[in-house]
Design an enzyme around this catalytic site. Structure first.
Site, mmCIF file in Angstrom:
data_model
loop_
_atom_site.group_PDB
_atom_site.id
_atom_site.type_symbol
_atom_site.label_atom_id
_atom_site.label_comp_id
_atom_site.label_asym_id
_atom_site.label_seq_id
_atom_site.Cartn_x
_atom_site.Cartn_y
_atom_site.Cartn_z
ATOM 1 N N ASP D 15 47.838 26.611 30.778
ATOM 2 C CA ASP D 15 48.465 27.633 29.934
ATOM 3 C C ASP D 15 49.853 27.227 29.469
ATOM 4 O O ASP D 15 50.148 27.243 28.268
ATOM 5 C CB ASP D 15 48.602 28.957 30.698
ATOM 6 C CG ASP D 15 47.300 29.711 30.790
ATOM 7 O OD1 ASP D 15 46.249 29.072 31.021
ATOM 8 O OD2 ASP D 15 47.341 30.939 30.654
ATOM 9 N N ASP D 123 54.064 40.495 36.370
ATOM 10 C CA ASP D 123 55.072 39.438 36.399
ATOM 11 C C ASP D 123 55.901 39.372 35.132
ATOM 12 O O ASP D 123 57.102 39.104 35.180
ATOM 13 C CB ASP D 123 54.402 38.092 36.684
ATOM 14 C CG ASP D 123 54.068 37.975 38.165
ATOM 15 O OD1 ASP D 123 54.784 38.603 38.975
ATOM 16 O OD2 ASP D 123 53.108 37.277 38.497
ATOM 17 N N SER D 179 47.634 29.122 40.688
ATOM 18 C CA SER D 179 48.686 28.459 41.438
ATOM 19 C C SER D 179 50.075 29.027 41.150
ATOM 20 O O SER D 179 50.966 28.952 41.981
ATOM 21 C CB SER D 179 48.690 26.973 41.126
ATOM 22 O OG SER D 179 48.920 26.802 39.742
#
Lengths: 399, 399, 399, 399
Positions: D15, D123, D179
């Site tokens: 991304d 986030d 991750s």
């Protein structure tokens, strides 16, 4: 070809008249909606104006009773107040107005609702959150947040020019610009009697409560004892008494939901009296711990959700069940006095609740517990504090 | 032979004079203690009376400044109030009185302290919890909880007879029976000006705050602008202004710590004004969320612990650190008006705090965020409410 | 001549057998009372012993169902916990035991109730506050707080000597001294399986909830799927599963109501599982704000009142109405695993509640709101924080 | 011509590599930023990839210590938890990452920051609210909320195709897609040891606290007693022990800030142990009322603000002062056991704090208060409840 029908919250003033015209020019068919929440308004004149501007129709709905019974009374029952002083007058009306507007929109087959609220205020949030809860797929047209609109109408002069061009009659004046906020419970900048010029004689009256709800108001008119019991009458009478004695004005800086501070001058005459009487009665009839829990939890949170426009929400349902549970014993009457800008309590009584017993708390009487027992109460309560004192002493810290 | 020295909280009145005599007859040596917390009292006359009754000495300690600075000012800084209306006037003085009494007891070598509080009230609890925290091994002699004493003196007449027998001069009268409760901040049943006969002209004044503490009071006397800055002067001036305008009277039924309800008529003139000004200033200078947290947590709990006599406790230390943390930005001035029984706020400003910006909240100005962004704010806030609306509709329930 | 009848909470152990004898010697007639709250006890042997010691009768009342349904289930429904870890096992049983004892006392014409609780613990408070609420004029005889009694029986040896003298059979042993605390939900010092020696294979089971109450438990026995639906069976099955897997043990230092700290080792096997499953399900089916309000208010206060023995109180009634209001949507099932000392949740689902939609929160899908709208949400939420950042920067303070 | 410099939070994954390329194509110069918060990452490989994709530079900043000391430790000190179970692992890292990114942006002269967060998550909110507080005039580029971007890259395949076309090496695999969330305290979907296959022997260790902060961890390695005292070492050691024993996994449905529910599987191994030990120690050393106030107020609100991204805010400053004030006495050590998926407490002690006294709470010992005094405590506490019982009886309602 028309883009579809829109239900516009119409006030008769300059802003919403221009919005009405603008929506029509944009290709919408517009049904105007006016809520009668007790504001002083010439509704028929406004209706005529709406029709003249091109509205398909103008629906005027009297929601004063539901406003008082569903919003104002629960607010009184939990002593609602925002930031210590603001009695939420504007916020209280928004849910019932939104519900009535959605009902008109549905009846008239509108795909969207529209309003004239500005893009920085609380009311846009309150209306729209209510709209979306009431009809989740409704569309909302908020011209004051649409750059095309707000850049074209950057100031009042642009609106006046547009009104002149389109033949919209202008009645709004500098002296009464905020009429939209007015309702039975409340007005902004729309002043009651100044305390300094209020009557020199105090006015006494008595409010009766059942389960925390005002059910009767006794007062004196022209020397005659009178009383009202209908919810609307009780509220309007409290308003009238408070208004003529200058009760319920505040000038504050408050924190809006969107995170800015704004100054407001508000009047909430009747609600100020009804709330003061209710708080007083709770002293007489409510259990201490129920009161403490309600005070530390329900009042704050219910007030906050009203202010932020979260009335149609799971949390309001949840909190309202707490309000009801807390008010079972709030039955009795309170004698009040309005005088020169303030309301005070003269006394209270209850025929059904028996928590207060004058002899019990008096200095000379010994009730069914022995004063000697208090020694044990104090000594046990002191166990923890003695430990604290010992630790402080050991640490060389002074208390 | 003497059983040891006792330090008695002495008021000069009938009760504590009889207790003084009684303790001496029981074999104690008695050191009398009087705290000057600003009550109107002829301290010298009381001292003479104590000595005449047989006291070893009578210590009079002026604790007005610590009372104001350590108790009244933190109470103002957190807007302390008990059960929505009571400003805690009596409770505020108890901790400093207890501390001064323990200091005298220690200096004079007393093994015990004594007081004239009744066995049903709050004050016995407040004094004794403070005594035990301040000196965990202190002994407390509370005659009104001792059956030998309270059965002998079952009513006022028994006290009067005892006084006559022992040659104790009687000065207490029906019209001023509760003098013990009086202090700078507060009196019970000791009335200020009745609002109805207060001056017909309002009295305006300005209170300055630094970190939530009143540091200056500007007022007008005989047409002259004056100002005071010493903490005691600020408090006394606020008292004087409020008192002559009939501000700060309440008549309530409250819930005592021991679980009974009692009625009280209280006056807290200056504190009422200082607290109202403080609340108002917070609107201008305090962050919304800090205020919400403080309101929903600190105010309630600090007030409750003051009322219940838990001042010398770990939780007071804990909460006081929160008060301090909340008041960093409470700097500015508030113009107030006292008039015919109430105080109102005329305006406020701050030279250092910049949270409020008039243009920011105004209707016509566009600040550094675009009104269009509010749409996103509302739509995201509505996600949860739309779901609620859908569920209600699916369940066939009306909103 | 007899002083009247007393209803004694009898456990069959040394203490209450001595108290029974003592009361008889003091001139009372004694009706013994035993509550079956699921503790492992030979009730018939205890009854015989009571009669042998001179009791008029010994009433054994099975209150397991009301204990589970009226106390344990509401505790689960509000996730009750005291001081972050203690599941209130003992406290939960006290109200129903007290109520059953008062019922026996009334049926048998007793003017007083008695118990063997010590003078420093929580249980004396819990029992007696319940007694007084249930029958305000009841008398309470608490030998362990009576100096005549506790000075005579200063240690266990004195009790043993008395028992020997009076021919009271002694069965209490060092290894099981605290049997009185045991109940269905809980035992103190009465250990479940040690996690280290618990089975090496995990045990999975599924709990079904309706309105926050466990209504079914599915499990596997000898390879067979089984299920129970009766409230007592659900609770006992949860207990059995948890117990054999060592779930629910804690070792803590807690704060007693009277203000001292004490250490306890407790086991609450089934309740630990049922509560964990309930908390998990709420994540799926409960509105965020209702949960937040319930978490920050109801859970803490309901737990505290249970711990402090305030079950029969206005505040419990008040809070319980909030629990009920919060649980309307708590319908669904939770798959759990007990293994080597802990319980974990494997998954959950609900057929009726639709607040969670997997696609809605997934990363790739765009629902009915545009991601672009979140920008507005963030920017509006940031207004207040930008102001904070500006002020910090102006003051030269780093964030 | 370049539009200016942007600082992009870069992860090395698909991304943010595509976003990096995209921003460059849009005309920006891009400085990549990577925060080392303890995630397992080949930082050098990621840096190379960034440079290869066209980044001006790639700054890698080690913020592990500030992450632990400024965020994780206060969270432990107030027992932070969101919705009863989630230890806030992701939320804790966001403030320090945002601060480090703003520092890089300022050093490199960037006018904007960018990130790869999706438009529905928490986030984006956490990062951006922090950015705006840290630098109120910063610009934020959020491609996943930009219709041009997200409509072009509607699925993973579009990203893969773009990467292939632009020569971006693809290393992200299905097995480790998230991750980005990983940090020292926490990983999502990145599993620790399964409890079922964890060691058959329990692992014991001891955590020492000073003022609520973990300052030492003693453990056994290869039969040797070891200890660590550096904050990073303490945290990493707790992580290692917990991880190999399968401690700290949860699977929940949580309520995001934007109002949707999402499911998460999280691991917070070390934090789970440190928090459990901290809670336990507070039982021994913390005053009951301070704990109650902290529990009912600070824990909930601090956790909520962390979750919602309000770390750099006035309310966090305010609450953090409460945390500090509450932890003065939280000094001592706790012996813990990790075993097969859970952590339990074996015991605790404190050399400096003396609130717990074993003899004081024991059944046989009489301390400095007489058990008889508890009678008074109970009787006074019962006054209110007797009244309640009388009212219920008068109303014919059963308790």
């Amino acid at each position: 070809m028309a883009k579809g029908k829109v239900c516009l919250a119409y006030s008769g003033g300059l802003d919403t008249s221009c919005i009405l015209k603008y929506l029509i020019e944009e290709g919408y068919e517009v049904v105007c909606f006016m809520a009668d929440v007790g504001q002083e308004e010439d509704f028929e004149a406004a209706r005529e104006k709406a029709l003249k501007c091109g509205a398909l129709k103008c629906e005027i709905v009297d929601i004063r009773r539901e406003f008082i019974e569903e919003l104002c009374f629960p607010a009184i029952a939990c002593n609602a107040v925002y930031e210590n002083v603001y009695l939420l007058g504007t916020s209280l009306a928004r849910p019932v107005i939104a519900r009535a507007q959605i009902a008109v929109a549905q009846r008239e087959g509108c795909f969207a609702v529209s309003h004239g609220c500005t893009g920085k205020g609380n009311d846009q949030v309150r209306f729209e959150l209510a709209f979306y809860a009431l009809q989740p797929n409704i569309k909302v047209i908020a011209p004051w947040r649409d750059p095309v609109f707000y850049e074209r109408f950057a100031g009042r002069n642009d609106l006046l020019a547009y009104a002149a061009e389109k033949g919209i009659p202008v009645t709004s004046t500098k002296s009464k610009p905020w009429s939209m906020d007015e309702n039975l419970a409340h007005c902004s900048y729309e002043l009651t009697q100044d305390p300094l010029s209020a009557p020199d004689q105090p006015e006494d009256f008595t409010i009766y409560f059942e389960k925390g709800i005002p059910v009767k108001l006794e007062f004196t008119e022209n020397g005659q004892k009178k009383s009202v019991t209908d919810s609307v009458d009780v509220f309007l009478t409290a308003n009238a008494i408070a208004r003529r004695n200058g009760v319920g004005r505040i000038d504050i800086v408050e924190n809006r939901f969107i995170g800015i501070k704004s100054r407001g001058c508000y009047e909430t005459p009747g609600l100020t009296c009804l709330r003061a009487a209710h708080i007083d009665l709770e002293g007489l009839v409510m259990d201490r711990e129920v009161r403490a829990l309600r005070d530390s939890f329900v009042t704050f949170n219910y007030s906050k959700l009203l202010y932020n426009g979260m009335y149609f929400s799971p949390e309001r349902e949840f909190l309202e069940s707490s309000i009801t549970a807390s008010q079972k014993s709030v039955n009795g009457q309170v004698r009040c006095r309005a005088y020169k800008g303030s309301v005070s309590v003269l006394g209270r009584s209850s025929e059904t609740e028996k928590l207060y017993d004058m002899t019990e708390s008096s200095m000379d009487e010994i009730g069914d517990f022995s004063p000697a027992e208090t020694t044990g109460f104090i000594n046990v309560s002191a166990i923890r504090l003695k430990k604290y004192g010992q630790m402080k002493a050991a640490a060389g810290e002074k208390l």
